[in-house]
Design a protein around this motif. Structure first.
Motif, PDB file in Angstrom:
ATOM      1  N   ASN A 215       0.827  -1.199   0.000  1.00  0.00           N
ATOM      2  CA  ASN A 215       0.000   0.000   0.000  1.00  0.00           C
ATOM      3  C   ASN A 215       0.870   1.261   0.000  1.00  0.00           C
ATOM      4  N   ASP A 216       0.471   2.268  -0.755  1.00  0.00           N
ATOM      5  CA  ASP A 216       1.300   3.466  -0.898  1.00  0.00           C
ATOM      6  C   ASP A 216       1.473   4.236   0.412  1.00  0.00           C
ATOM      7  N   ALA A 217       0.415   4.351   1.222  1.00  0.00           N
ATOM      8  CA  ALA A 217       0.549   5.068   2.488  1.00  0.00           C
ATOM      9  C   ALA A 217       1.491   4.338   3.433  1.00  0.00           C
ATOM     10  N   ASN A 218       1.435   3.007   3.428  1.00  0.00           N
ATOM     11  CA  ASN A 218       2.352   2.232   4.255  1.00  0.00           C
ATOM     12  C   ASN A 218       3.801   2.455   3.831  1.00  0.00           C
ATOM     13  N   LEU A 219       4.034   2.450   2.525  1.00  0.00           N
ATOM     14  CA  LEU A 219       5.397   2.670   2.042  1.00  0.00           C
ATOM     15  C   LEU A 219       5.859   4.093   2.338  1.00  0.00           C
ATOM     16  N   ALA A 220       4.959   5.056   2.224  1.00  0.00           N
ATOM     17  CA  ALA A 220       5.323   6.435   2.562  1.00  0.00           C
ATOM     18  C   ALA A 220       5.734   6.529   4.028  1.00  0.00           C
ATOM     19  N   ALA A 221       5.027   5.795   4.896  1.00  0.00           N
ATOM     20  CA  ALA A 221       5.381   5.780   6.318  1.00  0.00           C
ATOM     21  C   ALA A 221       6.766   5.179   6.521  1.00  0.00           C
ATOM     22  N   VAL A 222       7.048   4.083   5.813  1.00  0.00           N
ATOM     23  CA  VAL A 222       8.376   3.471   5.906  1.00  0.00           C
ATOM     24  C   VAL A 222       9.444   4.444   5.417  1.00  0.00           C
ATOM     25  N   LEU A 235       5.955   5.755  18.045  1.00  0.00           N
ATOM     26  CA  LEU A 235       4.789   5.413  17.239  1.00  0.00           C
ATOM     27  C   LEU A 235       4.531   6.600  16.316  1.00  0.00           C
ATOM     28  N   PHE A 236       4.726   6.336  15.059  1.00  0.00           N
ATOM     29  CA  PHE A 236       4.712   7.401  14.050  1.00  0.00           C
ATOM     30  C   PHE A 236       3.609   7.128  13.040  1.00  0.00           C
ATOM     31  N   VAL A 237       2.883   8.185  12.655  1.00  0.00           N
ATOM     32  CA  VAL A 237       1.799   8.066  11.681  1.00  0.00           C
ATOM     33  C   VAL A 237       2.094   8.973  10.489  1.00  0.00           C
ATOM     34  N   TYR A 238       1.948   8.416   9.302  1.00  0.00           N
ATOM     35  CA  TYR A 238       2.054   9.203   8.074  1.00  0.00           C
ATOM     36  C   TYR A 238       0.653   9.337   7.502  1.00  0.00           C
ATOM     37  N   LEU A 239       0.169  10.555   7.380  1.00  0.00           N
ATOM     38  CA  LEU A 239      -1.162  10.813   6.836  1.00  0.00           C
ATOM     39  C   LEU A 239      -1.001  11.254   5.393  1.00  0.00           C
ATOM     40  N   GLY A 244      -6.295  10.464  -2.772  1.00  0.00           N
ATOM     41  CA  GLY A 244      -7.032   9.657  -1.814  1.00  0.00           C
ATOM     42  C   GLY A 244      -6.626  10.034  -0.405  1.00  0.00           C
ATOM     43  N   LEU A 245      -7.040   9.197   0.557  1.00  0.00           N
ATOM     44  CA  LEU A 245      -6.701   9.389   1.959  1.00  0.00           C
ATOM     45  C   LEU A 245      -6.234   8.058   2.519  1.00  0.00           C
ATOM     46  N   GLY A 246      -5.034   8.031   3.059  1.00  0.00           N
ATOM     47  CA  GLY A 246      -4.505   6.800   3.643  1.00  0.00           C
ATOM     48  C   GLY A 246      -3.634   7.106   4.837  1.00  0.00           C
ATOM     49  N   LEU A 247      -3.361   6.057   5.579  1.00  0.00           N
ATOM     50  CA  LEU A 247      -2.617   6.196   6.824  1.00  0.00           C
ATOM     51  C   LEU A 247      -1.607   5.065   6.916  1.00  0.00           C
ATOM     52  N   GLY A 248      -0.366   5.401   7.238  1.00  0.00           N
ATOM     53  CA  GLY A 248       0.652   4.396   7.509  1.00  0.00           C
ATOM     54  C   GLY A 248       1.142   4.553   8.927  1.00  0.00           C
ATOM     55  N   GLY A 264      -5.255   1.337   8.415  1.00  0.00           N
ATOM     56  CA  GLY A 264      -5.015   2.693   7.935  1.00  0.00           C
ATOM     57  C   GLY A 264      -5.881   3.129   6.775  1.00  0.00           C
ATOM     58  N   GLU A 265      -6.803   2.265   6.326  1.00  0.00           N
ATOM     59  CA  GLU A 265      -7.666   2.649   5.199  1.00  0.00           C
ATOM     60  C   GLU A 265      -8.819   3.532   5.686  1.00  0.00           C
ATOM     61  N   LEU A 266      -8.473   4.642   6.316  1.00  0.00           N
ATOM     62  CA  LEU A 266      -9.458   5.579   6.858  1.00  0.00           C
ATOM     63  C   LEU A 266     -10.392   6.140   5.800  1.00  0.00           C
ATOM     64  N   GLY A 267      -9.867   6.322   4.616  1.00  0.00           N
ATOM     65  CA  GLY A 267     -10.646   6.952   3.562  1.00  0.00           C
ATOM     66  C   GLY A 267     -11.890   6.187   3.157  1.00  0.00           C
ATOM     67  N   LEU A 268     -11.952   4.891   3.505  1.00  0.00           N
ATOM     68  CA  LEU A 268     -13.098   4.069   3.112  1.00  0.00           C
ATOM     69  C   LEU A 268     -14.315   4.276   4.008  1.00  0.00           C
ATOM     70  N   LEU A 269     -14.138   4.920   5.165  1.00  0.00           N
ATOM     71  CA  LEU A 269     -15.249   5.091   6.100  1.00  0.00           C
ATOM     72  C   LEU A 269     -16.347   5.958   5.487  1.00  0.00           C
TER      73      LEU A 269
END
Length: 418
Positions: A215-222, A235-239, A244-248, A264-269
């Motif tokens: 997932n792109d947000a996960n890789l961005a967090a890495v 504990l670090f979060v990348y928004l 789209g909207l994603g969270l890593g 982290g798939e917040l955007g689906l809510l």
């Protein structure tokens, strides 16, 4: 080792932070060869993290005897994994030869596949990017996008002066969640047709290398944890806010992906009481309210005229245009709610704002802090992305390196049959 055609789940990159502990060489029953291999791996990792080092320093740091260190270094040199890096002349005593890893022993490929752009980077084993491509995504079908990725990757590999077989591992970042059973991506609404099975096998076959999909947000967090603003956080979060909207989420150096890879798939809510702008049979998703398209819709509703992009809205807000300023204020209000939810669920020490919207952190961070404080007593530190548009790409490179280093070691130190 890398297997051709198989998929699995900035020049001179800065020195990376340490991710979760690296896996060593493949586990096998104990024997003398395995012991030698473990010693070589131990020394190679020590050189990678702390080199250049002398034989004496390596012996002191690892607890291995000097003869064992000398033998292992000779093997690593012969395998092309380590090399002399100069000499150290102390005030007293003999001059010592220094050793370092050879970054050219192997290469990896990072891919960032987005709705608007395709990015490709070839990096050596030190993480230094030696060639890259960045181009608009003009593919009119999923197959066309896959083929454009392959073509761009081949161009970058050729520019680096490498044969295709030099790439030990490839990691591809994409919207959505990789489904190993179906061998396809789910929930990638921003890339129509991208969920069709076989697309990443097509990319792997075109490149002749193993391709891991993430997932792109996960890789961005890495990427941001390894090279950027998240380094050293507990504990670090990348928004990721863009198309789209994603969270890593990275905790103690380890990426948290959830039981099915969808953390982290917040955007689906779906939001209660709202009708989707894209599908009138469903509720509005959180992604539809805070993404770049949402900024444009708000600005148009406020009287701004087409052609319009989120970037133009932010640019005109900096100039004080009232409708643009109001559109940004509404985006801050919605993102403040997202941040409050993230803070309550995860209690991060750092939240990094990234993606296309994140490039306007100069306008957003201070009012976002205020919006968060009005909604929650939890107050993580807000930071702009230091990697900008390269966060996903460098996260893909960092992830590929984690897999490639032991693969290259195994391949280059394997006993010759017979």
């Amino acid at each position: 080792m890398s297997t051709a055609g198989r998929t699995t789940a900035t020049d001179g990159a800065p020195q990376p932070a340490t991710l979760a502990p690296l896996s060593g060489p493949g586990q096998q029953p104990w024997n003398r060869q395995r012991l030698r291999s473990n010693n070589e791996w131990l020394l190679l990792e020590r050189l990678r993290r702390h080199g250049p080092l002398s034989r004496a320093q390596l012996a002191r740091d690892t607890g291995l005897s000097k003869p064992t260190v000398s033998t292992a270094l000779a093997t690593l040199e012969l395998a092309g994994l380590a090399r002399e890096a100069g000499r150290f002349a102390p005030e007293r005593g003999r001059t010592a030869v220094l050793y370092e890893t050879d970054p050219a022993a192997g290469h990896v490929l990072g891919l960032d596949i987005g709705r608007a752009r395709l990015r490709v980077a070839v990096a050596d084993l030190s993480g230094c990017v030696v060639a890259r491509r960045d181009l608009p995504n003009r593919g009119r079908s999923a197959n066309a996008v896959a083929d454009a990725v392959v073509a761009a990757a081949r161009e970058a590999i050729a520019e680096a002066g490498l044969p295709g077989t030099a790439v030990a591992h490839t990691v591809a970042g994409t919207p959505g969640v990789w489904d190993e059973r179906r061998r396809s991506v789910r929930l990638a609404a921003s890339l129509p047709g991208w969920g069709r099975p076989g697309l990443f096998d097509r990319i792997a076959d075109g490149l002749g290398t193993t391709v891991t999909v993430a997932n792109d947000a996960n890789l961005a967090a890495v990427g941001e944890y390894t090279y950027g603003a998240g380094a050293g956080s507990r504990l670090f979060v990348y928004l990721l806010v863009g198309t789209g909207l994603g969270l890593g989420v990275v905790k103690d150096g380890e990426l948290l992906t959830g039981a099915h890879g969808a953390a982290g798939e917040l955007g689906l809510l779906r939001l209660p009481g709202c009708t989707s702008t894209t599908n009138t049979n469903t509720g509005t998703t959180l992604e539809e309210t805070v993404s770049a398209d949402a900024v444009v819709r708000t600005a148009l509703d406020l009287g701004m005229r087409r052609p319009l992009t989120a970037e133009k809205v932010f640019t005109r807000a900096r100039l004080g245009e009232p409708a643009a300023v109001e559109a940004v204020r509404q985006e801050v209000d919605r993102l403040g709610y997202v941040l409050a939810v993230v803070a309550a669920l995860l209690d991060p020490d750092v939240v990094v704002l990234g993606g296309g919207i994140g490039r306007s952190a100069d306008l957003l961070l201070r009012p976002l802090e205020q919006a968060l404080y009005e909604r929650s007593p939890l107050r993580p530190r807000l930071e702009p992305s230091r990697l900008g548009q390269d966060a996903v790409l460098l996260g893909a490179v960092a992830t590929a390196l984690e897999a490639a280093r032991p693969e290259v070691f195994e391949r280059r130190t394997a006993p010759v049959p017979g």
